[in-house]
Every structure is written in structure tokens, then in C-alpha cells.
Design an enzyme around this catalytic site. Structure first.
Site, PDB file in Angstrom:
ATOM      1  N   SER A  52      -0.700   1.963   3.359  1.00  0.00           N
ATOM      2  CA  SER A  52      -1.236   0.883   2.532  1.00  0.00           C
ATOM      3  C   SER A  52      -0.139  -0.103   2.150  1.00  0.00           C
ATOM      4  O   SER A  52       0.968   0.283   1.783  1.00  0.00           O
ATOM      5  CB  SER A  52      -1.853   1.481   1.262  1.00  0.00           C
ATOM      6  OG  SER A  52      -2.288   0.449   0.420  1.00  0.00           O
TER       7      SER A  52
ATOM      8  N   ASN B 276      10.737  -2.380  -2.747  1.00  0.00           N
ATOM      9  CA  ASN B 276       9.761  -3.445  -2.956  1.00  0.00           C
ATOM     10  C   ASN B 276       9.196  -3.381  -4.357  1.00  0.00           C
ATOM     11  O   ASN B 276       9.044  -2.302  -4.931  1.00  0.00           O
ATOM     12  CB  ASN B 276       8.646  -3.396  -1.888  1.00  0.00           C
ATOM     13  CG  ASN B 276       7.459  -2.561  -2.328  1.00  0.00           C
ATOM     14  OD1 ASN B 276       6.600  -3.029  -3.068  1.00  0.00           O
ATOM     15  ND2 ASN B 276       7.431  -1.304  -1.900  1.00  0.00           N
TER      16      ASN B 276
ATOM     17  N   GLY C 272       4.013  -5.296  -6.555  1.00  0.00           N
ATOM     18  CA  GLY C 272       3.167  -5.272  -7.755  1.00  0.00           C
ATOM     19  C   GLY C 272       1.688  -5.401  -7.442  1.00  0.00           C
ATOM     20  O   GLY C 272       0.943  -6.024  -8.194  1.00  0.00           O
ATOM     21  N   LEU C 273       1.283  -4.793  -6.318  1.00  0.00           N
ATOM     22  CA  LEU C 273      -0.143  -4.735  -5.956  1.00  0.00           C
ATOM     23  C   LEU C 273      -0.826  -6.099  -5.840  1.00  0.00           C
ATOM     24  O   LEU C 273      -1.985  -6.263  -6.234  1.00  0.00           O
ATOM     25  CB  LEU C 273      -0.926  -3.853  -6.936  1.00  0.00           C
ATOM     26  CG  LEU C 273      -0.720  -2.349  -6.786  1.00  0.00           C
ATOM     27  CD1 LEU C 273      -1.561  -1.596  -7.802  1.00  0.00           C
ATOM     28  CD2 LEU C 273      -1.061  -1.884  -5.379  1.00  0.00           C
TER      29      LEU C 273
ATOM     30  N   ASN D  79      -7.918   1.615  -0.138  1.00  0.00           N
ATOM     31  CA  ASN D  79      -6.914   2.065  -1.112  1.00  0.00           C
ATOM     32  C   ASN D  79      -7.258   1.516  -2.504  1.00  0.00           C
ATOM     33  O   ASN D  79      -7.347   0.306  -2.701  1.00  0.00           O
ATOM     34  CB  ASN D  79      -5.529   1.582  -0.632  1.00  0.00           C
ATOM     35  CG  ASN D  79      -4.394   2.079  -1.500  1.00  0.00           C
ATOM     36  OD1 ASN D  79      -4.114   1.529  -2.550  1.00  0.00           O
ATOM     37  ND2 ASN D  79      -3.726   3.122  -1.050  1.00  0.00           N
TER      38      ASN D  79
ATOM     39  N   ASN E  55      -4.899   5.595  -5.206  1.00  0.00           N
ATOM     40  CA  ASN E  55      -3.469   5.405  -5.439  1.00  0.00           C
ATOM     41  C   ASN E  55      -3.150   5.609  -6.913  1.00  0.00           C
ATOM     42  O   ASN E  55      -3.392   4.734  -7.731  1.00  0.00           O
ATOM     43  CB  ASN E  55      -3.042   4.003  -4.977  1.00  0.00           C
ATOM     44  CG  ASN E  55      -1.559   3.754  -5.208  1.00  0.00           C
ATOM     45  OD1 ASN E  55      -0.793   4.692  -5.450  1.00  0.00           O
ATOM     46  ND2 ASN E  55      -1.146   2.508  -5.133  1.00  0.00           N
TER      47      ASN E  55
ATOM     48  N   CYS F 240       1.615   4.061  -7.682  1.00  0.00           N
ATOM     49  CA  CYS F 240       2.387   2.844  -7.428  1.00  0.00           C
ATOM     50  C   CYS F 240       3.463   2.665  -8.498  1.00  0.00           C
ATOM     51  O   CYS F 240       3.160   2.590  -9.687  1.00  0.00           O
ATOM     52  CB  CYS F 240       1.488   1.612  -7.400  1.00  0.00           C
ATOM     53  SG  CYS F 240       2.428   0.139  -6.968  1.00  0.00           S
TER      54      CYS F 240
ATOM     55  N   GLY G 123       9.034   7.050   5.639  1.00  0.00           N
ATOM     56  CA  GLY G 123      10.205   6.928   6.506  1.00  0.00           C
ATOM     57  C   GLY G 123       9.983   7.270   7.963  1.00  0.00           C
ATOM     58  O   GLY G 123      10.952   7.436   8.715  1.00  0.00           O
TER      59      GLY G 123
HETATM   60  C1  LIG Z   1       5.761  -3.694   0.852  1.00  0.00           C
HETATM   61  C2  LIG Z   1       5.039  -2.421   0.516  1.00  0.00           C
HETATM   62  C3  LIG Z   1       3.791  -2.479  -0.124  1.00  0.00           C
HETATM   63  C4  LIG Z   1       3.100  -1.304  -0.449  1.00  0.00           C
HETATM   64  N1  LIG Z   1       1.879  -1.392  -1.056  1.00  0.00           N
HETATM   65  C5  LIG Z   1       1.177  -0.243  -1.317  1.00  0.00           C
HETATM   66  C6  LIG Z   1      -0.133  -0.306  -1.888  1.00  0.00           C
HETATM   67  O1  LIG Z   1      -0.683  -1.376  -2.134  1.00  0.00           O
HETATM   68  N2  LIG Z   1      -0.784   0.865  -2.136  1.00  0.00           N
HETATM   69  C7  LIG Z   1      -0.206   2.096  -1.860  1.00  0.00           C
HETATM   70  O2  LIG Z   1      -0.842   3.135  -2.092  1.00  0.00           O
HETATM   71  N3  LIG Z   1       1.016   2.177  -1.298  1.00  0.00           N
HETATM   72  C8  LIG Z   1       1.725   1.050  -1.023  1.00  0.00           C
HETATM   73  N4  LIG Z   1       2.968   1.129  -0.439  1.00  0.00           N
HETATM   74  C9  LIG Z   1       3.529   2.461  -0.102  1.00  0.00           C
HETATM   75  C10 LIG Z   1       3.318   2.799   1.374  1.00  0.00           C
HETATM   76  O3  LIG Z   1       1.954   2.854   1.718  1.00  0.00           O
HETATM   77  C11 LIG Z   1       3.992   4.154   1.729  1.00  0.00           C
HETATM   78  O4  LIG Z   1       3.418   5.172   0.943  1.00  0.00           O
HETATM   79  C12 LIG Z   1       5.491   4.135   1.481  1.00  0.00           C
HETATM   80  O5  LIG Z   1       6.048   2.883   1.829  1.00  0.00           O
HETATM   81  C13 LIG Z   1       6.226   5.228   2.273  1.00  0.00           C
HETATM   82  O6  LIG Z   1       6.055   5.094   3.660  1.00  0.00           O
HETATM   83  P1  LIG Z   1       7.073   4.298   4.625  1.00  0.00           P
HETATM   84  O7  LIG Z   1       8.450   4.797   4.319  1.00  0.00           O
HETATM   85  O8  LIG Z   1       6.609   4.621   6.006  1.00  0.00           O
HETATM   86  O9  LIG Z   1       6.919   2.846   4.297  1.00  0.00           O
HETATM   87  C14 LIG Z   1       3.677  -0.034  -0.125  1.00  0.00           C
HETATM   88  C15 LIG Z   1       4.926   0.013   0.524  1.00  0.00           C
HETATM   89  C16 LIG Z   1       5.599  -1.155   0.855  1.00  0.00           C
HETATM   90  C17 LIG Z   1       6.934  -1.060   1.556  1.00  0.00           C
END
Ligand SMILES: Cc1cc2nc3c(=O)[nH]c(=O)nc-3n(C[C@H](O)[C@H](O)[C@H](O)COP(=O)(O)O)c2cc1C
Length: 327
Positions: free
Chosen positions: A30, A78, A81-82, A109, A137, A140, A254
Site C-alpha cells: 500500500s 517517508n 501522512g496518508l 487499505n 492499517n 501508519c 525490504g
Molecule cells: C511512500 C510510502 C507510502 C506508504 N503508504 C502506506 C499506506 O498508505 N498504507 C499502508 O498500510 N502502508 C503504507 N506504506 C507501507 C508499505 O505498504 C510497506 O508496508 C512498507 O513500506 C514496507 O515494505 P517495503 O520495504 O517493501 O516498502 C507506505 C510506504 C511508503 C514507502
């Protein structure tokens, strides 16, 4: 009788996740793939297992002020802030496009500032046919009210999961925060309140400081760390949680290539999602899908699900049995 090798290879990634049939277990994290249409210049998103939407809220949100992304040596911070257009705009303008171009399951989500908002939004998403799974979620770290506070407090996590569960029959997964002392406790609460799955992990609270200005880089001061730096933590947490629950886990945190993805299955994930890795490499999901197919072929697996939890002390036998019984 001759075996159709091609056909057999194709089915090696097919899976059922929380009762939903997926052509492969690779999803998009997400917030890292918007609403699935923005990457169409790079590849056909219908090749994915499923797409998870950007976090949705009842009202449109502008997100945080100031700088919202900071690079770190092995990932990003990051504090978006949704930011999202809100459910009305989503239904009116984005959903019709998704209906037109996407024919894979969509995961919605869900976010809120209060339990009532989570419940209201769930009711709205429950009515949308295209959305096959809901992701709650409660983790956050970038929003001042709600967000992580819900997932870090066991009693609030219990309440929000229970209340949301009452208003939807769609498969519900709860997205956990790694910013807690005992993630197993929260996972067990989610399961006991009727969650069909767990998704983990969300980002880890971190900070970056500009030595010239001597101030925090991010407008919001703190942000969520994601990318390769968080992988060992995600693996450890999935390994712990999958030994204590009997519901499937969507693993993330990751993953940047096939080998990372395989590690998540071995730790106990039933499906995986890619987030930060899309930013430097928009093709990463296709590479991982192909890589997993190749891995199954080389390791003579009939299906990728055969290795779920293999890194457990009993090679994952107990957990896989529990998952099978739930289907
Ligand atoms: C720019 C950005 C925006 C994100 N926005 C959301 C979000 O709106 N809702 C949510 O549940 N997780 C959000 N996440 C978390 C990711 O879905 C994920 O759980 C987290 O980044 C770890 O995975 P990754 O290391 O593969 O990015 C966001 C992550 C990033 C980097």
C-alpha cells in the site's frame, strides 16, 4: 501419459490467500503502487497476484507538509501522512478506471482517525465488488492521530479489529506495526477478533538530520523507514508470528528481488508484497514472479506454498497444516 510441463510451471505460483484465488502470491505494498494504473507504461499490472490500494480514508487528506521523503543508506524514510483523495473521489473517478483495466483482485487499505471512521470506511468498501480483500492499517507511523497508535495499543487493536469485523464478510487482514515491544501479542489479538490474515510489516519510525541546517530533514520530523534496511526485522517478526497464529501472513518489508521474496516464504509468509523496491526498479514485481517460477522449477516444487515456514524448527509442518485446515 505425457505431462504438459508448461501448464505445470504456470500453476506453481497459483495460490489461495485468505480464501481468494490468486494467479501468484506477489502483491504491491500500500502506498507504493498508487491504484495500480500509474505503472501501466512499464508493464501490465494484471500479471500481479493482487494490487493493494493506497491507504484510503473517508475524507480527502492532503498529507504532511514539507519534505516527505528522505533517502537513507539502505531504504527511505517517508512521512507522506496518508495523502489520498478520499472514498467519494475514489469511487467516482478511480474505481471505474480500475474496473476497466484491472482484472485481478484488489485489496482495499483502510485508515481512520477514530474507530467509527474505520468502521464507516469498511462499510463503504464492503459494498465494492472489485475489492476482494480488506487490509486494516492500524500501523501508519506518519499520522498524528490514529495510525500507529491503534496498532501499538493492544486494547485499541482489539476494539478496532472487532468492530470492523462486525460490518464486513470480506476477508480481512490486519496490518501490524513493527514499532511495538511484542508483535506476537498484537497478531494473536487480531486473530482472536476474527482477522482472516495478518500483513506485516509497516514502516519503522526513524529520523534523518541535515547537518547543514542542523534540523530534521522531514517536515514531520519523524518518518517511516522502509526498504532493504528493515528486511531482517520483518523476517524475524514474521518468523515469530507464524509460529503462534494459524492464519496466513502477507509478508513485506525490504523485498527487492527473488531471493528476498523466498526468504519471506521460508520465514512463514503465504504471500508477499513489494513496496519501496518499485521506486528504483518499476519492473521488480515481474522479475520476482519470474524468479519464483524458476525457483519452483529448479527446486522441483509443485507449488511455492510448499516452503511456507520452512525456516521453523519443524520445517513449517505444523503451520502449513493449520493453514490447510482453515481453507
Ligand atoms: C511512500 C510510502 C507510502 C506508504 N503508504 C502506506 C499506506 O498508505 N498504507 C499502508 O498500510 N502502508 C503504507 N506504506 C507501507 C508499505 O505498504 C510497506 O508496508 C512498507 O513500506 C514496507 O515494505 P517495503 O520495504 O517493501 O516498502 C507506505 C510506504 C511508503 C514507502
Amino acid at each position: 501419459m505425457e505431462i504438459d510441463i508448461e501448464k505445470k510451471c504456470k500453476s506453481r505460483l497459483e495460490t489461495t490467500f485468505m480464501g481468494v484465488k490468486l494467479q501468484n502470491p506477489v502483491m504491491t505494498g500500500s502506498g507504493c503502487f498508487a491504484f495500480g494504473l500509474e505503472y501501466m507504461d512499464y508493464f501490465n499490472p494484471n500479471k500481479l497476484g493482487a494490487i493493494i490500494t493506497k491507504g484510503l480514508t473517508l475524507e480527502m487528506r492532503k498529507g504532511n507538509n514539507g519534505i516527505r521523503i528522505a533517502e537513507t543508506p539502505a531504504g527511505i524514510l517517508n512521512s507522506v501522512g496518508l495523502e489520498n483523495p478520499g472514498i467519494d473521489y475514489f469511487e467516482k473517478h478511480i474505481l471505474p478506471e480500475m474496473n476497466k483495466y484491472l482484472n485481478i483482485p484488489i485489496v482495499g487499505n483502510i485508515n481512520g482517525k477514530f474507530i467509527e471512521e474505520y468502521v464507516e470506511l469498511t462499510k463503504r468498501l464492503d459494498k465494492i465488488e472489485k475489492i476482494k480483500i480488506l487490509e486494516l492499517n492500524i500501523s501508519c507511523p506518519n499520522v498524528k492521530d490514529g495510525g500507529m497508535a491503534f496498532g501499538a495499543n493492544p486494547e485499541i487493536a482489539r476494539k478496532v479489529t472487532g468492530e470492523v469485523r462486525k460490518v464486513t464478510k470480506k476477508p480481512l487482514m490486519v496490518k501490524l506495526s513493527p514499532n511495538v515491544t511484542n508483535i506476537v501479542e498484537i497478531a494473536k489479538i487480531a486473530e482472536s477478533e476474527g482477522a482472516d490474515g495478518i500483513s506485516m510489516i509497516n514502516t519503522l519510525l526513524g529520523m534523518s538530520i541535515d547537518v547543514k541546517t542542523r534540523k530534521a530533514v522531514l517536515g514531520n520530523i519523524y518518518g517511516g523507514l522502509s526498504g532493504p534496511a528493515v528486511k531482517p526485522i520483518a523476517l524475524r517478526m514474521i518468523h515469530q508470528v507464524s509460529q503462534t497464529v494459524s492464519i496466513p501472513i502477507l509478508g513485506m518489508g525490504g523485498i527487492s528481488n527473488t531471493e528476498d521474496a523466498i526468504e519471506f516464504f521460508l520465514a512463514g509468509a503465504s504471500a508477499i508484497s513489494l513496496g519501496t523496491a518499485f521506486f528504483p526498479n518499476p519492473m521488480v514485481a515481474l522479475e520476482v514472479i519470474e524468479g519464483l517460477e524458476e525457483y519452483c522449477k529448479n527446486e522441483k516444487l509443485n507449488n511455492i506454498s510448499e516452503i511456507i515456514g520452512y525456516a521453523h524448527s519443524d520445517n513449517g509442518i505444523d503451520y502449513r497444516k493449520k493453514l490447510k485446515l482453515r481453507k
